[in-house]
Design an enzyme around this catalytic site. Sequence first.
Site, PDB file in Angstrom:
ATOM      1  N   GLY A   1     -57.780  54.205  14.303  1.00  0.00           N
ATOM      2  CA  GLY A   1     -58.042  55.633  13.902  1.00  0.00           C
ATOM      3  C   GLY A   1     -58.906  55.921  12.801  1.00  0.00           C
ATOM      4  N   LEU A   2     -59.074  57.228  12.357  1.00  0.00           N
ATOM      5  CA  LEU A   2     -60.027  57.500  11.234  1.00  0.00           C
ATOM      6  C   LEU A   2     -59.209  57.097   9.959  1.00  0.00           C
ATOM      7  CD1 LEU A   2     -60.627  61.398  12.123  1.00  0.00           C
ATOM      8  CD2 LEU A   2     -62.155  59.491  12.015  1.00  0.00           C
TER       9      LEU A   2
ATOM     10  N   GLY B   1     -57.275  57.813   6.882  1.00  0.00           N
ATOM     11  CA  GLY B   1     -56.400  58.840   6.443  1.00  0.00           C
ATOM     12  C   GLY B   1     -55.520  59.075   7.530  1.00  0.00           C
TER      13      GLY B   1
ATOM     14  N   GLY C   1     -53.266  57.443   9.361  1.00  0.00           N
ATOM     15  CA  GLY C   1     -51.981  57.051   9.010  1.00  0.00           C
ATOM     16  C   GLY C   1     -51.574  55.610   9.601  1.00  0.00           C
TER      17      GLY C   1
ATOM     18  N   SER D   1     -61.744  50.456  13.291  1.00  0.00           N
ATOM     19  CA  SER D   1     -62.510  49.949  14.807  1.00  0.00           C
ATOM     20  C   SER D   1     -63.093  51.185  15.325  1.00  0.00           C
ATOM     21  CB  SER D   1     -61.416  49.190  15.304  1.00  0.00           C
ATOM     22  OG  SER D   1     -60.035  49.750  15.546  1.00  0.00           O
TER      23      SER D   1
HETATM   24  N1  LIG Z   1     -67.819  53.675   4.789  1.00  0.00           N
HETATM   25  C1  LIG Z   1     -66.652  53.460   5.048  1.00  0.00           C
HETATM   26  N2  LIG Z   1     -66.190  53.900   6.128  1.00  0.00           N
HETATM   27  C2  LIG Z   1     -64.760  53.891   6.468  1.00  0.00           C
HETATM   28  N3  LIG Z   1     -64.013  53.079   5.392  1.00  0.00           N
HETATM   29  C3  LIG Z   1     -64.198  52.793   4.358  1.00  0.00           C
HETATM   30  C4  LIG Z   1     -65.726  52.888   4.056  1.00  0.00           C
HETATM   31  N4  LIG Z   1     -65.805  52.311   2.577  1.00  0.00           N
HETATM   32  C5  LIG Z   1     -64.746  51.987   2.532  1.00  0.00           C
HETATM   33  N5  LIG Z   1     -63.763  52.249   3.373  1.00  0.00           N
HETATM   34  C6  LIG Z   1     -62.456  51.813   3.313  1.00  0.00           C
HETATM   35  O1  LIG Z   1     -62.431  50.542   3.903  1.00  0.00           O
HETATM   36  C7  LIG Z   1     -61.340  50.797   4.997  1.00  0.00           C
HETATM   37  C8  LIG Z   1     -61.936  50.577   6.533  1.00  0.00           C
HETATM   38  O2  LIG Z   1     -61.832  49.376   6.703  1.00  0.00           O
HETATM   39  P1  LIG Z   1     -61.769  48.570   8.165  1.00  0.00           P
HETATM   40  O3  LIG Z   1     -62.283  47.116   8.128  1.00  0.00           O
HETATM   41  O4  LIG Z   1     -60.696  49.283   8.883  1.00  0.00           O
HETATM   42  O5  LIG Z   1     -63.108  49.398   8.844  1.00  0.00           O
HETATM   43  S1  LIG Z   1     -63.837  48.967  10.505  1.00  0.00           S
HETATM   44  O6  LIG Z   1     -62.850  48.562  11.355  1.00  0.00           O
HETATM   45  O7  LIG Z   1     -64.553  47.753  10.303  1.00  0.00           O
HETATM   46  O8  LIG Z   1     -64.669  50.190  10.755  1.00  0.00           O
HETATM   47  C9  LIG Z   1     -61.037  52.139   4.765  1.00  0.00           C
HETATM   48  O9  LIG Z   1     -59.453  51.943   5.044  1.00  0.00           O
HETATM   49  P2  LIG Z   1     -58.356  53.122   5.819  1.00  0.00           P
HETATM   50  O10 LIG Z   1     -58.659  54.270   5.036  1.00  0.00           O
HETATM   51  O11 LIG Z   1     -57.066  52.425   5.682  1.00  0.00           O
HETATM   52  O12 LIG Z   1     -59.066  53.459   7.113  1.00  0.00           O
HETATM   53  C10 LIG Z   1     -61.357  52.674   3.415  1.00  0.00           C
HETATM   54  O13 LIG Z   1     -60.401  52.240   2.481  1.00  0.00           O
HETATM   55  N1  LIG Z   2     -47.151  61.356  10.205  1.00  0.00           N
HETATM   56  C1  LIG Z   2     -47.716  60.682   9.425  1.00  0.00           C
HETATM   57  N2  LIG Z   2     -48.261  59.306   9.818  1.00  0.00           N
HETATM   58  C2  LIG Z   2     -48.760  58.713   8.800  1.00  0.00           C
HETATM   59  N3  LIG Z   2     -49.021  59.153   7.846  1.00  0.00           N
HETATM   60  C3  LIG Z   2     -48.917  60.450   7.316  1.00  0.00           C
HETATM   61  C4  LIG Z   2     -48.115  61.246   8.219  1.00  0.00           C
HETATM   62  N4  LIG Z   2     -47.949  62.322   7.642  1.00  0.00           N
HETATM   63  C5  LIG Z   2     -48.714  62.307   6.297  1.00  0.00           C
HETATM   64  N5  LIG Z   2     -49.321  61.033   6.420  1.00  0.00           N
HETATM   65  C6  LIG Z   2     -49.910  60.687   5.025  1.00  0.00           C
HETATM   66  O1  LIG Z   2     -51.241  60.405   5.536  1.00  0.00           O
HETATM   67  C7  LIG Z   2     -51.728  59.268   4.667  1.00  0.00           C
HETATM   68  C8  LIG Z   2     -52.213  58.198   5.584  1.00  0.00           C
HETATM   69  O2  LIG Z   2     -52.827  57.183   5.015  1.00  0.00           O
HETATM   70  P1  LIG Z   2     -52.994  55.764   5.409  1.00  0.00           P
HETATM   71  O3  LIG Z   2     -51.717  55.145   5.923  1.00  0.00           O
HETATM   72  O4  LIG Z   2     -53.450  54.910   4.407  1.00  0.00           O
HETATM   73  O5  LIG Z   2     -54.067  55.961   6.520  1.00  0.00           O
HETATM   74  P2  LIG Z   2     -55.135  54.782   7.226  1.00  0.00           P
HETATM   75  O6  LIG Z   2     -54.683  53.417   6.756  1.00  0.00           O
HETATM   76  O7  LIG Z   2     -55.270  55.241   8.679  1.00  0.00           O
HETATM   77  O8  LIG Z   2     -56.320  55.156   6.253  1.00  0.00           O
HETATM   78  C9  LIG Z   2     -50.690  58.675   3.830  1.00  0.00           C
HETATM   79  O9  LIG Z   2     -50.649  59.204   2.464  1.00  0.00           O
HETATM   80  C10 LIG Z   2     -49.329  59.164   4.616  1.00  0.00           C
HETATM   81  O10 LIG Z   2     -48.318  59.409   3.488  1.00  0.00           O
END
Ligand SMILES: Nc1ncnc2c1ncn2[C@@H]1O[C@H](COP(=O)(O)OS(=O)(=O)O)[C@@H](OP(=O)(O)O)[C@H]1O
Ligand SMILES: Nc1ncnc2c1ncn2[C@@H]1O[C@H](COP(=O)(O)OP(=O)(O)O)[C@@H](O)[C@H]1O
Length: 212
Positions: free
Chosen positions: A35-36, A38, A40, A109
């Site tokens: 997933g994107l 943020g 979760g 991913s």
């Molecule tokens: N350019 C760019 N795009 C997306 N995300 C970025 C980028 N640069 C840094 N980050 C941080 O790296 C986390 C994603 O790493 P991943 O290993 O999950 O990415 S991937 O599966 O290889 O696409 C991602 O974590 P999550 O927010 O938990 O998804 C970000 O904290």
């Molecule tokens: N239903 C929900 N499920 C997961 N996260 C949520 C939800 N509602 C709000 N949030 C908030 O959204 C954010 C998600 O961040 P995170 O878990 O780091 O996402 P990711 O790992 O996909 O980047 C957290 O601050 C979390 O508290």
Amino acid sequence: MSNEDRNITWQASSLSRQDRENNNGHHSRTLWFTGLSGSGKSSIAFALERYLHEQGVRSYVLDGDNVRHGLNKDLGFTAADRQENLRRIGEVCKLMVDAGVLVLSAFISPHDSDRAMVRSMFEPEDFIEIYVRCSIEECERRDPKGLYKKARRGEIPHFTGISAPYDVPQSPSFIIDTEQCTIEEAVQDIIQHLQQIGALHLPLKSGSVLTS
Ligand SMILES: Nc1ncnc2c1ncn2[C@@H]1O[C@H](COP(=O)(O)OS(=O)(=O)O)[C@@H](OP(=O)(O)O)[C@H]1O
Ligand SMILES: Nc1ncnc2c1ncn2[C@@H]1O[C@H](COP(=O)(O)OP(=O)(O)O)[C@@H](O)[C@H]1O
């Protein structure tokens, strides 16, 4: 080059994965959260890990940010680097499944082809894809690490959803919509799904041995 040409031979343990699963009293699998940023993934995976731990299930979260601190610190976010990131993670997940662990893997991913590549490393029942669905607008509103703001300012190249693509999974095993449920509800929904597909049998009986 083949393994033979590279002088590489597989060294087999006298213990099988089944032996380890029997000891643990539960199956080992890879739950692949996608997933994107943020959406979760991490919040749900860590909450699920705690819940499973309290139920006596050996589980472990592999998280994108964390794996990029060490094992994959040499990789960035180009399509080629993401592919190599996920290939290595897939191999780690395979080892952990062989070790008897229920792996919770939380990586953006974003590419169909990379998810298919990882899936192909596993027997079908061992790889369970969970799409953590959340609109880009809501992810950007949450922006837990301030990365969307930076990306909008042009400070992060190839940022998923802004300047790099995310392919929506076409046939995940399960979808969690985090705009519609809480983290706790997501955990319970996943547990229910795992029980329905026979990947998990709760509550575990102490000293239980797997029969299926
Ligand atoms: N350019 C760019 N795009 C997306 N995300 C970025 C980028 N640069 C840094 N980050 C941080 O790296 C986390 C994603 O790493 P991943 O290993 O999950 O990415 S991937 O599966 O290889 O696409 C991602 O974590 P999550 O927010 O938990 O998804 C970000 O904290
Ligand atoms: N239903 C929900 N499920 C997961 N996260 C949520 C939800 N509602 C709000 N949030 C908030 O959204 C954010 C998600 O961040 P995170 O878990 O780091 O996402 P990711 O790992 O996909 O980047 C957290 O601050 C979390 O508290």
